[in-house]
Design a protein around this motif. Structure first.
Motif, PDB file in Angstrom:
ATOM      1  N   SER A  39       0.860  -1.302   0.420  1.00 12.11           N
ATOM      2  CA  SER A  39      -0.448  -0.049   0.550  1.00 12.11           C
ATOM      3  C   SER A  39       0.935   1.195  -0.268  1.00 12.11           C
ATOM      4  O   SER A  39       0.091   2.339  -0.794  1.00 12.11           O
ATOM      5  N   GLU A  40       2.039   1.021   0.082  1.00 13.16           N
ATOM      6  CA  GLU A  40       3.057   2.052   0.852  1.00 13.16           C
ATOM      7  C   GLU A  40       3.598   2.529  -0.705  1.00 13.16           C
ATOM      8  O   GLU A  40       3.409   3.738  -1.202  1.00 13.16           O
ATOM      9  N   VAL A  41       3.495   1.308  -1.567  1.00 13.51           N
ATOM     10  CA  VAL A  41       4.211   1.752  -2.818  1.00 13.51           C
ATOM     11  C   VAL A  41       3.417   2.276  -4.175  1.00 13.51           C
ATOM     12  O   VAL A  41       2.857   3.208  -4.343  1.00 13.51           O
ATOM     13  N   LYS A  42       2.278   1.672  -3.708  1.00 13.07           N
ATOM     14  CA  LYS A  42       0.918   2.388  -4.465  1.00 13.07           C
ATOM     15  C   LYS A  42       1.035   4.099  -4.370  1.00 13.07           C
ATOM     16  O   LYS A  42      -0.103   4.406  -5.030  1.00 13.07           O
ATOM     17  N   SER A  43       1.006   4.191  -2.215  1.00  8.20           N
ATOM     18  CA  SER A  43       0.394   5.956  -2.535  1.00  8.20           C
ATOM     19  C   SER A  43       1.645   6.114  -2.981  1.00  8.20           C
ATOM     20  O   SER A  43       1.557   7.477  -3.211  1.00  8.20           O
ATOM     21  N   LEU A  44       3.004   5.832  -3.104  1.00 10.84           N
ATOM     22  CA  LEU A  44       4.462   6.433  -3.610  1.00 10.84           C
ATOM     23  C   LEU A  44       3.531   6.725  -5.371  1.00 10.84           C
ATOM     24  O   LEU A  44       4.101   7.962  -6.213  1.00 10.84           O
ATOM     25  N   ARG A  45       3.067   5.565  -5.548  1.00  9.22           N
ATOM     26  CA  ARG A  45       3.557   6.154  -7.171  1.00  9.22           C
ATOM     27  C   ARG A  45       1.996   8.022  -7.637  1.00  9.22           C
ATOM     28  O   ARG A  45       2.181   8.113  -9.158  1.00  9.22           O
ATOM     29  N   GLY A  46       1.264   7.644  -6.412  1.00 11.55           N
ATOM     30  CA  GLY A  46       1.082   9.075  -6.984  1.00 11.55           C
ATOM     31  C   GLY A  46       1.224  10.192  -6.235  1.00 11.55           C
ATOM     32  O   GLY A  46       0.590  11.157  -6.252  1.00 11.55           O
ATOM     33  N   GLY A  47       2.623  10.020  -6.099  1.00  8.31           N
ATOM     34  CA  GLY A  47       3.751  10.891  -5.337  1.00  8.31           C
ATOM     35  C   GLY A  47       3.470  11.763  -3.801  1.00  8.31           C
ATOM     36  O   GLY A  47       3.699  12.802  -3.544  1.00  8.31           O
ATOM     37  N   HIS A  48       2.835  11.020  -2.894  1.00  8.35           N
ATOM     38  CA  HIS A  48       2.022  11.295  -1.711  1.00  8.35           C
ATOM     39  C   HIS A  48       2.789  10.888  -0.616  1.00  8.35           C
ATOM     40  O   HIS A  48       3.337  10.049   0.075  1.00  8.35           O
ATOM     41  N   VAL A  49       4.012  11.754  -0.394  1.00  3.72           N
ATOM     42  CA  VAL A  49       5.024  12.103   0.445  1.00  3.72           C
ATOM     43  C   VAL A  49       5.549  12.704   0.933  1.00  3.72           C
ATOM     44  O   VAL A  49       5.342  13.701  -0.094  1.00  3.72           O
ATOM     45  N   GLY A  61      23.236  -2.703  14.055  1.00  2.00           N
ATOM     46  CA  GLY A  61      23.843  -2.877  12.357  1.00  2.00           C
ATOM     47  C   GLY A  61      22.886  -2.445  10.969  1.00  2.00           C
ATOM     48  O   GLY A  61      23.113  -2.880  10.193  1.00  2.00           O
ATOM     49  N   SER A  62      21.430  -1.934  11.074  1.00  2.00           N
ATOM     50  CA  SER A  62      20.631  -1.672   9.949  1.00  2.00           C
ATOM     51  C   SER A  62      20.561   0.144  10.064  1.00  2.00           C
ATOM     52  O   SER A  62      20.555   0.874  11.561  1.00  2.00           O
ATOM     53  N   ALA A  63      20.147   0.460   9.082  1.00  2.00           N
ATOM     54  CA  ALA A  63      19.715   1.642   8.622  1.00  2.00           C
ATOM     55  C   ALA A  63      18.280   2.288   8.756  1.00  2.00           C
ATOM     56  O   ALA A  63      17.700   1.416   7.813  1.00  2.00           O
ATOM     57  N   PHE A  64      17.851   3.408   9.137  1.00  2.53           N
ATOM     58  CA  PHE A  64      16.079   2.948   9.020  1.00  2.53           C
ATOM     59  C   PHE A  64      15.681   4.407   8.604  1.00  2.53           C
ATOM     60  O   PHE A  64      16.437   4.998   9.289  1.00  2.53           O
ATOM     61  N   LEU A  65      14.879   4.634   7.726  1.00  2.00           N
ATOM     62  CA  LEU A  65      14.300   6.161   7.523  1.00  2.00           C
ATOM     63  C   LEU A  65      12.830   6.167   8.284  1.00  2.00           C
ATOM     64  O   LEU A  65      11.641   6.033   8.484  1.00  2.00           O
ATOM     65  N   VAL A  66      13.501   7.555   9.226  1.00  2.00           N
ATOM     66  CA  VAL A  66      12.620   7.361  10.474  1.00  2.00           C
ATOM     67  C   VAL A  66      11.672   9.317   9.845  1.00  2.00           C
ATOM     68  O   VAL A  66      12.191   9.860   9.649  1.00  2.00           O
ATOM     69  N   GLY A  67      10.312   9.478  10.638  1.00  2.00           N
ATOM     70  CA  GLY A  67       9.559  10.757  10.217  1.00  2.00           C
ATOM     71  C   GLY A  67       9.249  11.170   8.710  1.00  2.00           C
ATOM     72  O   GLY A  67       8.545  12.068   8.250  1.00  2.00           O
ATOM     73  N   VAL A  68       9.513  10.314   7.594  1.00  2.00           N
ATOM     74  CA  VAL A  68       8.778   9.937   6.621  1.00  2.00           C
ATOM     75  C   VAL A  68       7.824  10.314   6.480  1.00  2.00           C
ATOM     76  O   VAL A  68       7.245   8.784   6.783  1.00  2.00           O
ATOM     77  N   HIS A  69       7.006  10.722   6.143  1.00  2.00           N
ATOM     78  CA  HIS A  69       5.144  10.310   5.939  1.00  2.00           C
ATOM     79  C   HIS A  69       4.795   9.704   4.284  1.00  2.00           C
ATOM     80  O   HIS A  69       4.781  10.579   3.509  1.00  2.00           O
ATOM     81  N   ILE A  70       4.115   8.793   4.432  1.00  2.00           N
ATOM     82  CA  ILE A  70       3.606   8.022   2.818  1.00  2.00           C
ATOM     83  C   ILE A  70       2.341   8.042   3.564  1.00  2.00           C
ATOM     84  O   ILE A  70       1.796   7.190   4.361  1.00  2.00           O
ATOM     85  N   ALA A  71       1.488   8.718   2.802  1.00  2.00           N
ATOM     86  CA  ALA A  71      -0.139   8.749   3.376  1.00  2.00           C
ATOM     87  C   ALA A  71      -0.637   7.761   2.802  1.00  2.00           C
ATOM     88  O   ALA A  71      -0.589   6.757   1.828  1.00  2.00           O
ATOM     89  N   ASP A  83       1.125   2.607   8.919  1.00  2.00           N
ATOM     90  CA  ASP A  83       0.813   3.520   9.466  1.00  2.00           C
ATOM     91  C   ASP A  83       1.532   4.585   8.359  1.00  2.00           C
ATOM     92  O   ASP A  83       3.422   3.961   8.699  1.00  2.00           O
ATOM     93  N   PRO A  84       1.548   5.892   8.791  1.00  2.00           N
ATOM     94  CA  PRO A  84       1.946   6.357   7.284  1.00  2.00           C
ATOM     95  C   PRO A  84       3.385   7.616   8.142  1.00  2.00           C
ATOM     96  O   PRO A  84       4.106   7.750   7.561  1.00  2.00           O
TER      97      PRO A  84
END
Length: 159
Positions: A39-49, A61-71, A83-84
């Motif tokens: 569902s996040e990929v589908k939302s990104l195809r609409g540009g909702h970030v 030992g991992s990197a995480f993207l925090v605080g980016v809102h994907i509708a 969860d957005p």
């Protein structure tokens, strides 16, 4: 006579963090994949970030993207919504993660998301290793940009 097919010019860019270069002096740029839900990929195809408060954190030992809102995607059912604001794991090589983490720990640098785009059907994130700018350097950048714009305008007037 047959008509020529027009090539469809499409931008693969999903969104950019316009504040990243304003707030940070970018020293290095990396490309990372992201672990996403359908569902996040589908939302990104609409540009909702939105990159408003986004940053990269390191844990175990991992990197995480925090605080980016994907509708949330509109066509998904009520129980399948994501969860957005959730943490999303970045797909980087272990050596890249170690380099980034050591520079963040030792030199007081930060890693910020700069641009999100599609590359061969996969969502990629351009991240930058940067140092925070102070108020003086931000004002100087604005002055330099204004001067460059004025000189370009004057040069085009003489042509």
């Amino acid at each position: 006579m047959a008509k020529k097919k027009q090539k469809k010019v499409s931008s693969n860019t999903i969104g950019t963090n316009k504040k990243a270069r304003h707030l940070y002096e970018i020293l290095e740029i990396f490309e990372a994949g992201i672990s996403l839900l359908g569902s996040e990929v589908k939302s990104l195809r609409g540009g909702h970030v939105s990159f408003k408060d986004g940053y990269i954190s390191f844990h175990d030992g991992s990197a995480f993207l925090v605080g980016v809102h994907i509708a949330p995607y509109d066509q998904t059912g009520m129980y399948d919504q994501h969860d957005p604001e959730r943490r999303r794991q970045l797909l980087l090589h272990k050596s890249e993660i170690e380099v980034l983490q050591s520079k963040v720990d030792q030199k007081g640098l930060t890693v910020v998301p700069m641009k999100m785009y599609f590359l061969r059907g996969k969502v990629k994130l351009q991240i930058g290793l940067g140092r925070g700018k102070n108020v003086h350097s931000k004002k100087q950048d604005l002055k330099d940009r204004d001067i460059a714009r004025d000189t370009a305008r004057q040069l085009s007037a003489y042509k």
